[in-house]
Design an enzyme around this catalytic site. Structure first.
Site, PDB file in Angstrom:
ATOM      1  N   ARG A 207      38.253  -0.235  65.091  1.00  0.00           N
ATOM      2  CA  ARG A 207      38.512   0.743  66.153  1.00  0.00           C
ATOM      3  C   ARG A 207      40.025   0.984  66.194  1.00  0.00           C
ATOM      4  NH1 ARG A 207      33.745   1.539  68.915  1.00  0.00           N
ATOM      5  NH2 ARG A 207      32.331  -0.222  69.017  1.00  0.00           N
ATOM      6  N   GLY A 232      30.912   7.346  64.787  1.00  0.00           N
ATOM      7  CA  GLY A 232      30.412   7.926  66.036  1.00  0.00           C
ATOM      8  C   GLY A 232      31.261   9.066  66.568  1.00  0.00           C
ATOM      9  N   GLY A 234      33.934   9.165  68.447  1.00  0.00           N
ATOM     10  CA  GLY A 234      35.377   8.974  68.244  1.00  0.00           C
ATOM     11  C   GLY A 234      35.754   9.263  66.804  1.00  0.00           C
ATOM     12  N   THR A 235      34.976   8.728  65.891  1.00  0.00           N
ATOM     13  CA  THR A 235      35.235   8.933  64.457  1.00  0.00           C
ATOM     14  C   THR A 235      35.182  10.411  64.099  1.00  0.00           C
ATOM     15  OG1 THR A 235      34.167   6.814  64.040  1.00  0.00           O
ATOM     16  CG2 THR A 235      34.467   8.264  62.150  1.00  0.00           C
ATOM     17  N   ASP A 263      24.270   4.070  70.018  1.00  0.00           N
ATOM     18  CA  ASP A 263      23.968   4.536  71.379  1.00  0.00           C
ATOM     19  C   ASP A 263      23.251   5.886  71.406  1.00  0.00           C
ATOM     20  OD1 ASP A 263      25.237   2.296  72.205  1.00  0.00           O
ATOM     21  OD2 ASP A 263      27.047   3.272  72.948  1.00  0.00           O
ATOM     22  N   GLY A 307      24.429   0.287  75.106  1.00  0.00           N
ATOM     23  CA  GLY A 307      24.401   1.630  75.689  1.00  0.00           C
ATOM     24  C   GLY A 307      25.552   1.748  76.649  1.00  0.00           C
ATOM     25  N   ARG A 308      26.685   2.181  76.091  1.00  0.00           N
ATOM     26  CA  ARG A 308      27.921   2.202  76.875  1.00  0.00           C
ATOM     27  C   ARG A 308      27.874   3.270  77.961  1.00  0.00           C
ATOM     28  NH1 ARG A 308      32.957   0.647  74.293  1.00  0.00           N
ATOM     29  NH2 ARG A 308      32.258   1.395  72.261  1.00  0.00           N
ATOM     30  N   TYR A 419      24.589  -7.871  69.998  1.00  0.00           N
ATOM     31  CA  TYR A 419      24.830  -7.473  68.609  1.00  0.00           C
ATOM     32  C   TYR A 419      23.606  -7.633  67.713  1.00  0.00           C
ATOM     33  CZ  TYR A 419      29.645  -7.417  70.191  1.00  0.00           C
ATOM     34  OH  TYR A 419      30.787  -7.133  70.876  1.00  0.00           O
ATOM     35  N   MET A 420      22.615  -8.413  68.178  1.00  0.00           N
ATOM     36  CA  MET A 420      21.463  -8.664  67.294  1.00  0.00           C
ATOM     37  C   MET A 420      20.681  -7.392  66.984  1.00  0.00           C
ATOM     38  SD  MET A 420      20.202 -12.262  68.778  1.00  0.00           S
ATOM     39  CE  MET A 420      18.962 -12.507  67.537  1.00  0.00           C
TER      40      MET A 420
END
Ligand SMILES: Nc1ncnc2c1ncn2[C@@H]1O[C@H](COP(=O)(O)OP(=O)(O)OP(=O)(O)O)[C@@H](O)[C@H]1O
Ligand SMILES: O=P(O)(O)OC[C@H]1O[C@](O)(CO)[C@@H](O)[C@@H]1O
Ligand SMILES: [Mg+2]
Length: 522
Positions: A207, A232, A234-235, A263, A307-308, A419-420
């Site tokens: 990031r 995503g 941002g990218t 997400d 899910g931010r 993270y799983m």
């Protein structure tokens, strides 16, 4: 000439093709095709009785097109596409996508509605703007992990090599900053052969660290002319900045974005790759919670999922499971105490079933948590808000309420698979999806398109202007039927007061939802 000037086409007699010269002079990304008013002439039958025969109608046809290298390098030579001679495509009826093919953004329309926005259909084109020997491609992966990244990397490398004979492909390591701070690695079909069986990204990610000038300097210095950027929202913003700088410098460099996010918060496209895999993996956590709470008295299971800002994973995992009693997402404010609140619902389900399962998206109830913790607003290296642990917070709140207020013993089981659900390889259908994305990106770059993101729109892969997917984030719309389906399936409270539900506008409903939430907090 095809629909837009940049495509070579033999479809000159099509109706859309006739408009091409007009469209060529319109602004780069949006072309408005406004044909003359036409007469709709239909025989009137009994089932047609509500149709006005011979009525006049305007049908607006909008193309949001992607840039092409010839827009700023008009003398660029084109070559026949080598796929013409490819054994894979030897018996395909139509090897090349017609320049007139577009994908409609809206497929549910009314009789009188305008034809609306369309994107250029993805796929191989008759002409390419690079010879195989000229191509020096690179691939970079940025942002968080997601199942399927390695499949996309593999299929870009294999697609470039097997379909177009390209063998100069560089892997940029460690995300955007890898352009200027790390050595590249050479990618061949042999090197990437097995990587789709592994989770994560073979190229590593990061990031922050986006420095447009340094990145484009590096692209120029290394002689790279095709840039594949997997990441995503941002990218994709970073990819748009790279494309603009490349155009400003007049470089023959095609910039292709492949949308990636667990997400599912990228606008326009149907769904992001790896999402289905993550939802499937989330079932394991929900199942475990179910086994646990069914085996004890007054079992309360809380499962926190990623899910931010968007609750898609939680919503889909809930809909898929049938064991979930209540789903909480960032888009839907909830409250704990009083009539219609979460505590009341938990108590009711415990009395009815002896257990309850709550699925919570990590971004849900953040304002609540922040208030009770007096937390500062921290950000990650990319500027994304760092979330507080709403799962732990909710666990404690429910425990406190039932112990101190209800005087009722409960058995709390909190599962946080974080993270799983994203650090695994993609499932079969995501693998196929990743292959299509990668091949579409390769066809697009070879054909000279640039500044595009590839993705399915109503199940058809399309080239979408990058700016179009970054201008807004995809969130669960509470006023859409999907959320209603979830509420109908779980029978959980909507946390909206009845009188508010009668309001017509979604914006008003949303602002009231926020007010309901705030009112409860004071
Ligand atoms: N507005 C922006 N302009 C240029 N670059 C950006 C912008 N926003 C983010 N980036 C860069 O994009 C990269 C990834 O961004 P971010 O960490 O937000 O992840 P993402 O691509 O949104 O993926 P995800 O949200 O799925 O983890 C970072 O290197 C960051 O510096
Ligand atoms: O810990 P990391 O790697 O920054 O990623 C966490 C975030 O990445 C995402 O998976 C995607 O943005 C979010 O759901 C999550 O909050
Ligand atoms: Mg993001």
């Amino acid at each position: 000439m095809g629909l837009l000037g940049s495509d070579y086409s033999s479809h000159s007699n099509s109706k859309l093709g006739e408009q091409a010269s007009l469209l060529h002079h319109l602004p780069l990304s949006v072309a408005l095709f406004n044909p003359p008013k036409y007469k709709r002439e239909r025989a009137q039958t009994s089932s047609d009785s509500n149709v006005n025969v011979n009525e006049h109608q305007t049908c607006d046809f909008i193309i949001e097109d992607v840039p092409h290298l010839t827009n700023f390098l008009p003398d660029l030579p084109a070559y026949p596409n080598p796929l013409e001679k490819s054994q894979a495509y030897a018996i395909v009826k139509r090897t090349f996508v017609s320049p007139d093919d577009v994908v409609a953004q809206k497929i549910v329309v009314q009789k009188e509605s305008p034809r609306g926005v369309h994107f250029r259909r993805a796929g191989p084109r008759e002409k390419v703007y690079f010879t195989p020997e000229e191509v020096r491609a690179c691939i970079v992966t940025c942002g968080g992990l997601c199942p399927g990244i390695n499949t996309v990397i593999r299929e870009i490398v294999c697609g470039l090599n097997y379909m177009y004979g390209v063998d100069d492909i560089l892997g940029i390591q460690g995300g955007y900053r890898g352009f200027y701070s790390k050595n590249t690695i050479n990618l061949t079909p042999k090197i990437v052969n097995d990587i789709h069986k592994r989770g994560g990204t073979f190229l590593q990610t990061s990031r922050g660290g986006h420095d447009t000038n340094k990145i484009v300097d590096n692209i120029q210095d290394r002689g790279i002319n095709q840039v594949y950027i997997i990441g995503g929202d941002g990218t994709q913003k970073g990819a748009a900045a790279i494309y603009k700088e490349v155009e400003k410098r007049g470089l023959r460099v095609a910039v292709a974005g492949i949308p990636k996010t667990i997400d599912n918060d990228i606008a326009v496209i149907d769904k992001s790759f790896g999402f289905d895999t993550a939802v499937e993996e989330a079932q394991r956590a929900i199942n475990a919670a179910h086994v646990e709470v069914e085996s004890v008295e007054n079992g309360v299971g809380i499962v926190k999922l990623m899910g931010r800002y968007s609750g898609f994973i939680a919503m889909h995992a809930t809909l898929a499971s049938r064991d979930v009693d209540c789903c909480l997402i960032p888009e839907s404010p909830f409250y704990l105490e009083g009539q219609g609140g979460l505590f009341e619902f938990v108590e009711q389900r415990l009395k009815e079933n002896g257990h309850i399962i709550i699925v919570l998206a990590e971004g849900a109830g953040q304002d609540y948590v922040a208030q009770s913790m007096h937390a500062v607003d921290d950000k990650d290296a990319s500027g994304n808000r760092l979330l507080l642990d709403s799962g732990l917070w909710l666990t404690q709140k429910i425990k406190d309420h039932f112990t101190n207020v209800q005087k009722m013993a409960i058995n709390m089981k909190y599962i946080d698979p974080t993270y799983m659900i994203r650090a695994i390889p993609s499932n079969a259908s995501d693998n196929i999806y990743c292959t299509l994305l990668a091949q579409s990106a390769v066809h697009g770059a070879m054909a000279g398109y640039t500044g595009f993101t590839v993705g399915p729109v109503n199940s058809r892969h399309a080239y979408i202007p990058i700016s179009r997917v970054t201008e807004s984030q995809n969130i669960v719309k509470l006023t859409d039927r999907m959320w209603a389906r979830l509420l109908a399936s779980t029978n959980q409270p909507s946390f909206v007061q009845n009188c508010d539900l009668a309001l017509p506008s979604s914006d008003v409903v949303y602002s009231l939802l926020v007010k309901v939430d705030r009112a409860d907090q004071v």
